[in-house]
Design an enzyme around this catalytic site. Structure first.
Site, PDB file in Angstrom:
ATOM      1  N   LYS A   1       0.838  -1.203   0.000  1.00 21.03           N
ATOM      2  CA  LYS A   1       0.000   0.000   0.000  1.00 21.03           C
ATOM      3  C   LYS A   1       0.871   1.251   0.000  1.00 21.03           C
ATOM      4  O   LYS A   1       0.563   2.234  -0.689  1.00 21.03           O
ATOM      5  CB  LYS A   1      -0.951  -0.031   1.203  1.00 21.03           C
TER       6      LYS A   1
ATOM      7  N   GLN B   1      -5.136  -2.112   9.196  1.00 24.82           N
ATOM      8  CA  GLN B   1      -4.942  -3.422   8.573  1.00 24.82           C
ATOM      9  C   GLN B   1      -5.556  -4.512   9.446  1.00 24.82           C
ATOM     10  O   GLN B   1      -5.303  -4.574  10.643  1.00 24.82           O
ATOM     11  CB  GLN B   1      -3.432  -3.668   8.355  1.00 24.82           C
TER      12      GLN B   1
ATOM     13  N   ASP C   1     -11.538   1.900   3.291  1.00 26.40           N
ATOM     14  CA  ASP C   1     -11.819   0.474   3.111  1.00 26.40           C
ATOM     15  C   ASP C   1     -13.286   0.213   2.761  1.00 26.40           C
ATOM     16  O   ASP C   1     -13.629  -0.868   2.286  1.00 26.40           O
ATOM     17  CB  ASP C   1     -11.522  -0.283   4.414  1.00 26.40           C
TER      18      ASP C   1
END
Ligand code: GUN
Length: 283
Positions: free
Chosen positions: A51, A95, A118
């Site tokens: 990322k 995460q 997300d």
């Protein structure tokens, strides 16, 4: 045909880089994504590194904050609240998975809906299921982009999704439904799974079991999307949920692992970060 998510994501990232390059002049800065990593699970470390690398390519500012496995839930929630308030931050990603002593639900709910790159916040999920504007989860969004880029017609097709997770199975089912597929969601307790999957014209596999889908479960001409990222217990190599060598000869279109869905997820994270930034700038 093997669809390369790597190739498509490289092209899309280059386009986004061109767009982001115009932002300093227009908005005085570039989008800023903050990624929080708890602990040091090797897979999570590798995802977070990916990322950060993609952010660099696209020109997005990336801050990765690492916390030890022992961080308390309160500490993590305070950090998120602080980032919610921070006007220089456009996107926040924690995460997953998190250690057992931290509630993922609480963490996801605490991230402001506007910074939820997300698309996991309950309000974003609700908006998705009501066809309202929302941030769409990265992996499902990437899968639809891959299908469209490969020229696959989704409308009217029988789609079978194996897996019912909040991250992939449920949202990709909704997106396929929105594209007018007829969608069946299968899972670990589905009876006669091979019989069902043989009827699929589009098969999306997201169950996290190495090489679970074998050639006998797939009909000739099927479009196969493999979301799995596993270690092959025999070779230790990365492999998907689909037995690629067995299924590829029968599939009309198939995604490889690695280089299929994975790069598209990261690419859509970049897109979501830009979208969150632009929405905040237009407020
Ligand atoms: N872990 C596995 N996939 C994802 C994802 O898309 N987002 C986050 N935050 N964690 C993950």
């Amino acid at each position: 045909m093997i669809i390369s998510g790597k190739e498509l994501s490289t092209k899309l990232k280059a386009e986004m880089a061109g767009q982001v390059a115009t932002f300093p002049e227009k908005y005085g800065r570039v989008p800023h994504l903050v990624v929080i990593l708890v602990g040091d699970d090797p897979a999570s470390v590798s995802y977070v590194t990916g990322k950060a690398k993609a952010s660099e390519v696209v020109g997005i500012r990336n801050t990765t904050i690492r916390k030890p496995e022992t961080v308390t839930e309160d500490e993590l929630l305070s950090l998120i609240r602080q980032l919610n308030e921070d006007d220089s931050v456009d996107g926040i990603l924690v995460q997953l998975p998190l250690p057992k002593h931290i509630s993922e639900a609480k963490v996801i709910e605490t991230i402001s809906k506007e910074k939820d790159v997300d698309g996991f916040h309950p309000l974003n999920v609700a908006a998705l299921w009501q066809k309202q504007p929302c941030t769409v989860a990265c992996t499902p969004k990437g899968i639809i982009k891959l299908l469209k880029a490969a020229g696959v017609t989704i409308q009217g097709k029988r789609a079978v999704v194996i897996g019912r997770s909040n991250i992939v199975g449920l949202p990709v089912s909704k997106l396929l439904l929105d594209e007018n597929a007829t969608v069946t969601i299968a899972h670990s307790r589905t009876a006669n799974l091979p019989e069902l999957t043989r009827q699929a014209e589009i098969l999306v596999v997201a169950i996290g079991r190495p090489k679970f889908v074998t050639a006998d479960m797939v009909s000739e001409g099927t479009v196969v999307i493999d979301v799995g990222v596993n270690r092959d217990p025999q070779t230790g190599k990365l492999c998907g949920d689909v037995d690629f060598a067995g299924v590829e000869p029968k599939a009309a279109v198939i995604t490889p692992v690695p280089g299929g869905v994975g790069p598209m997820t990261i690419c859509c994270l970049m897109e979501n970060t830009i979208e969150c930034f632009l929405r905040r700038m237009s407020r």
